[in-house]
Design an enzyme around this catalytic site. Structure first.
Site, short mmCIF file in Angstrom:
data_model
loop_
_atom_site.label_atom_id
_atom_site.label_comp_id
_atom_site.label_asym_id
_atom_site.label_seq_id
_atom_site.Cartn_x
_atom_site.Cartn_y
_atom_site.Cartn_z
N GLY A 113 78.15 30.98 5.04
CA GLY A 113 78.87 29.72 5.20
C GLY A 113 80.17 29.95 5.95
CB ALA A 114 83.20 30.47 5.81
CG ASN A 151 86.40 38.07 8.93
OD1 ASN A 151 85.70 38.93 8.43
ND2 ASN A 151 85.89 37.02 9.56
CD GLU A 156 85.31 31.83 3.17
OE1 GLU A 156 85.64 33.03 3.00
OE2 GLU A 156 84.22 31.39 2.78
#
Ligand code: NAG
Ligand code: NAG
Ligand code: NAG
Ligand code: NAG
Ligand code: ZN
Length: 962
Positions: free
Chosen positions: A347-348, A351, A384
């Site tokens: 999905g994501a 980083n 994230e």
């Protein structure tokens, strides 16, 4: 990694209400990992040697040499790396896309050794003048030993350097290498993604390092605790922009090998883990706001210029600020980039400083995207960004603690999204999206504990398989429970102390318990029956969860491991086997609330006794457990639902339904009692109870849509949903406005899809009317974005080739990922076998359907009653081809097999499945056998369920319409 690693959420989630994904609440995703683990344990117990599994790499190394072990030796520590990479965005003479690189690493010797073992996978090295693959020099005046020999251990993905003399403890060395690799399209490591803009093909070089692919980009010590500083330089051609974890320091023209290229250098990273590295080279453009915060949203020019990044831009900064405040810790980096990529497996990915997303996880277009799309964007961004501290600043020591990382980010994603969108009540959705989903998988014998031992997770495949529902959703559910019984402020305080103490280093989960315990010890208002460690270990070290049974006649309360298959035997030996410490919250007849810790198997608790009041436990489903009652109390609850359901909190109305259906499946209560919890639904207008009911009834559709039960089921549900459909017709002024409340916008989807599904008059007409309007004027889609999936599906089902071809054309023309996904699903709804077959053929044409979407398309088609047998034939005929071309990790096969076989409920289905398993085992390509075994187990359970319940269900449904 972002949630959605194992399921495309916008669809997986939306389609719950539409008859595609709903089995998840009852059934497992393919938790291949646990099966594998169970096998190994069983074998170990039997005293035989561990068997090697179907996975391509096996743990049983033939020798005891350090390079045959998967874990790095503890002799060397990296300090910093200097890495230069140059990806070519045009193919070479052989048609291959490559990248070249050179890298050096400063390493310190902490234990005497004459070996350097460093990860490297699928890289080809340039030989030095001494004919070695690397060059070693001493740093700080130290002289380096001579290299005797270098070689590669393919299986363990190591480059090994044997030295003539030993490295000296406390001294540092510089290891330098030049190499090249393929910039392949496999969505892992340093890879390429493609898209077309104004008829021109564009190539993007990007990365997905987690969990073990940094070693595919350059040689490195590729374990999370091997934190180091990275100085990165990227070479790229004119017209492209290069991004990395650190801010760009500057771009200059340089000439290398007679080629003019741009060279971009980046500020050195903080001390960080290799799996969090990222680089992107593209022709993307960006949005930036506010200027001083260095927050940028990147993506295709067309998408950015048409405003698809605006929503992400508007929420990213507030969310970052919210998280800074929540953690009470400033964001540790100088910038935060969010990049949307046309091809992306998860999905994501979090980083550090350069978060990468699937396009539909970052882009949102109010004109075409739905609420779910928007919610997905805001929760993925929060997920994230939550990792920027929890996971990135403080990182798990090893992958066995992945659950803490992912469970935490999944939990916090709702808090941040709630801050960004305060009117949505989005925290309530955690119960549907995380708790109930986790219950589904965790009630199976094949589940596994959240936490594994470090030595149980060794190979890259074992690590990959940890990215499952247990890790994400049970992790979130258990942490939510912890935060609830500690209070959110105490939980956040402990977090702050944890982040503060362990910044830039690595931890195990007990380090978090320790910091939380300190907060509890200092705060006399928090009373716990035991230490956090004792309480939480019971939820973390053993699989499953309890059903708490309350007998209001006596006040007795007890707990029992909840298993969906009552006769299933947990054959895993576990040395950790205790009663759960359950925080039982309760209320009586709408007031009179309390909490009681259940610490033993059974207990007697006077306040739970009642003769006339109804008693309800697990308020707002804050605890990770199900609840059962004595028959009288069930009756009192049902009476209350019918009399005035609003007295019972909305989350608990959903829970009563979900618990009842699952208790019935486990044969703890009668199936008719479960069905009776849906009787009051003709009065229910809220989303969560409806959604809980629909997800559970979905199983009835799967099992019965080809049987005589189908008719009575339709009649019953039609009556329940008609008032809801009419209600929405009114509050939307005859379908011309959006319902004002967010949860109503969700429930409108249920109202329309269930109404169409059960044949409520006016529904099919409505969807066909919208679709026809669109066909007349393709440039202006009149369908409300939230209802698109339903309308596409129903209109295409009711139509013929003309409707289908129009949908396909729109799919191909679509430049918006979220829109394309909806059409991808809608196209699977046709009732024409030849159209379904043609669609199947299209799915394996890479130019027609993106690789990342292929499994979804195939699974959607198999969700169609007519498509299912076609898909089954197709997949069996093309198994080798499909598995070879689409190997993006083992979850691919699980998803495919689980999706295709979910309707299997006859002896004939079972025989076919068994034959398929044998065929595969006999072929040279036997990937996916674990998933098939699970499907066999599931099919057997379905057969049994149908034989035990069909008549009762049929009779009950007929009685209702009498
Ligand atoms: C690594 O790069 C940094 C920054 O460019 C530079 O200062 C340093 O000297 C380099 N280290 C080595 C050993 O080349
Ligand atoms: C690396 O070497 C192998 C073996 O010679 C070759 O098959 C492969 O194509 C090479 N890879 C690249 C990116 O040049
Ligand atoms: C690189 O050279 C081109 C012309 O060859 C020039 O237009 C461009 O501004 C230069 N870029 C940099 C960063 O110096
Ligand atoms: C935030 O952290 C600072 C420094 O550690 C501390 O003094 C302060 O009390 C914390 N604030 C809250 C609200 O916990
Ligand atoms: Zn994550």
């Amino acid at each position: 990694m972002g949630k959605g690693f194992y399921i495309s959420k916008p669809l997986g989630f939306v389609l719950f209400g539409l008859g595609v994904g709903a089995v998840l609440t009852i059934f497992a995703l393919s938790v291949v990992y646990s099966q594998e683990k169970r096998k190994n344990e069983v074998n170990a117990r039997d005293g035989t040697r561990m068997v090697t599994t179907a996975a391509p790499h096996s743990t049983s190394a033939p020798s005891n040499e350090p390079w045959d072990k998967y874990r790095l030796p503890d002799t060397l520590l990296p300090e910093y790396y200097n890495v230069t990479l140059w990806p070519r965005l045009v193919p070479d003479e052989q048609g291959m896309y490559i990248f070249t690189g050179k890298s050096g690493v400063a390493l310190t010797c902490v234990k005497e050794t004459n070996l350097i073992i460093i990860h490297s996978n699928e890289l080809n090295f340039t030989l030095t003048s001494e004919m070695h693959h690397a060059k070693l020099t001493g740093l700080g005046g130290t002289s380096a030993p001579v290299i005797l020999k270098t070689w590669f251990q393919i299986q363990t993905q190591f480059m090994v350097i044997l030295l003539k003399e030993k490295l000296q403890v406390g001294k540092s060395y510089w290891l330098y290498m030049e190499f090249h690799g393929e910039l392949s399209d496999d969505l892992g490591g340093f890879y390429r993604s493609q898209y077309t803009e104004n008829g021109v093909k564009k190539v993007v070089a990007t990365t997905q390092m987690q969990p073990t692919a940094a070693r595919n980009a350059f040689p490195c010590f590729d374990e999370p605790s091997m934190k180091a500083v990275f100085h990165l330089t990227l070479l790229h051609s004119a017209g492209t922009v290069a991004l990395a974890n650190g801010m760009e320091l500057g771009t200059e023209n340089v000439t290398i090998d007679d080629q003019e290229v741009l060279q971009t250098r980046f500020e050195p990273t903080e001390k960080m883990s290799t799996y969090l590295l990222a680089f992107v080279i593209s022709e993307f453009t960006n949005l930036r706001s506010p200027p001083e915060a260095n927050i940028r949203i990147w993506g295709r020019r067309e998408a950015i210029e048409s405003g698809q990044g605006d929503y992400a831009l508007s929420v990213t900064f507030p969310i970052l600020k919210y998280l800074e405040n929540y953690y009470n810790t400033t964001y540790p980096l100088s910038k935060s980039d969010q990049v949307a990529l046309p091809d992306f497996a998860a999905g994501a990915m979090e980083n550090w400083g350069l978060v990468t997303y699937r396009e539909q996880s970052l882009f949102y277009d109010p004109k075409v995207s739905s609420n779910e799309d928007k919610e997905w964007v805001v929760t993925v961004i929060t997920h994230e960004l939550a990792h920027m501290w929890f996971g990135n600043l403080v990182t798990m020591r090893w992958w066995n603690d992945l659950w803490l990382n992912e469970g935490f980010a999944s939990y916090v994603s709702y808090l941040g999204a709630d801050y960004a969108e305060p009117t949505w009540n989005i925290k309530d959705l955690m119960v549907l999206q995380q708790v109930q989903r986790a219950f589904g998988v965790d009630a199976l014998v094949s589940s596994h504990p959240l936490s594994s031992r470090e030595d149980e997770v060794i190979t890259p495949d074992q690590i990959d398989q940890l990215f499952d529902t247990i890790t994400y959703s049970k992790g979130a559910a258990v942490l939510r429970m912890l935060s609830e019984f500690l209070t959110e402020s105490a939980f956040a305080k402990g977090l702050h102390n944890y982040l503060h103490e362990y910044a830039y280093s690595n931890t195990v989960y007990t380090d978090l318990w320790k910091k939380l315990q300190e907060v509890v010890d200092a705060d006399s208002s928090i009373q716990l029956p035991a230490s956090i460690n004792e309480i939480m270990n019971r939820w973390i070290l053993q699989m499953g969860f309890p059903v708490v049974t309350i007998d209001t006649r006596t006040g007795s309360i007890s707990q029992q491991h909840f298993l969906i298959q009552p006769d299933a035997v947990v054959d895993k030996p576990s040395d950790y086997n205790y009663e759960w410490f359950v925080p039982v919250t309760w209320m009586k007849s709408g007031s009179n609330m309390g909490q009681h810790w259940l610490l033993t198997k059974t207990a007697s608790y006077e306040p739970m006794k009642t003769d006339t009041d109804w008693l309800l436990a697990n308020l707002n489903v804050a605890g990770y457990y199900r609840v059962n009652y004595d028959p009288q109390n069930w009756e009192r609850l049902l009476t209350q639902l019918t009399a005035d359901h609003k007295v019972i909190p909305v989350l608990n109305r959903g829970q009563i339904i979900d618990d009842a259906f699952n208790l019935a499946r486990a044969q703890i209560i009668n199936i008719t009692l479960a069905l009776r919890t849906t009787k009051y639904l003709y009065e229910e207008k809220e989303y969560i109870p409806w959604e809980s009911a629909i997800r559970n009834l979905e199983y009835f559709f799967l099992m019965f849509d080809r049987t005589e039960v189908y008719g009575p089921l339709q009649t019953y549900l039609q009556r329940k949903v008609k008032p809801l459909f009419d209600h929405f017709k009114v509050i939307t002024s005859n379908w011309t406005r959006k319902p004002p409340r967010y949860m109503d916008q969700y429930n409108q989807i249920n109202a329309v899809s269930m109404a169409c599904k059960t044949g409520v008059k006016g529904c099919s007409e409505l969807t066909r009317m919208w679709y026809r309007q669109w066909m007349k004027n393709p440039d202006s889609n009149p369908i409300p974005p939230n209802l698109k999936i339903t309308v596409y599906c129903n209109a295409i089902a009711a139509g013929g080739v003309e409707e289908w071809d129009f949908g396909w054309q729109m799919f191909k023309n679509s430049t918006i990922a979220a829109e394309a996904e909806k059409l991808l699903y809608g196209l699977s709804c046709t009732k024409e076998p030849w159209l379904l077959n043609r669609y199947l053929e299209f799915t394996i044409e890479p130019n027609l359907v993106r690789k990342q979407d292929v499994t979804f398309a195939i699974v959607y088609i198999s969700g169609n009653v007519i498509g299912q047998p076609l898909v089954w034939d197709f997949v069996r005929a093309n198994w080798e081809h499909i598995t070879k071309d689409y190997d993006d990790g083992s979850f691919f096969f699980g998803r495919l097999i689980q999706g295709i076989t979910k309707k299997f409920s006859t002896e004939f289905d079972l025989q076919q499945l068994q034959r398929f398993k044998e065929d595969i085992a006999a072929s040279s390509f036997s990937f996916g056998t674990q998933a098939i075994e699970q499907a066999i187990e599931q099919t057997k359970a379905n057969i049994k369920w149908v034989s035990e319940n069909k008549v009762q269900v049929m009779n009950w449904l007929i009685e209702q319409s009498a």
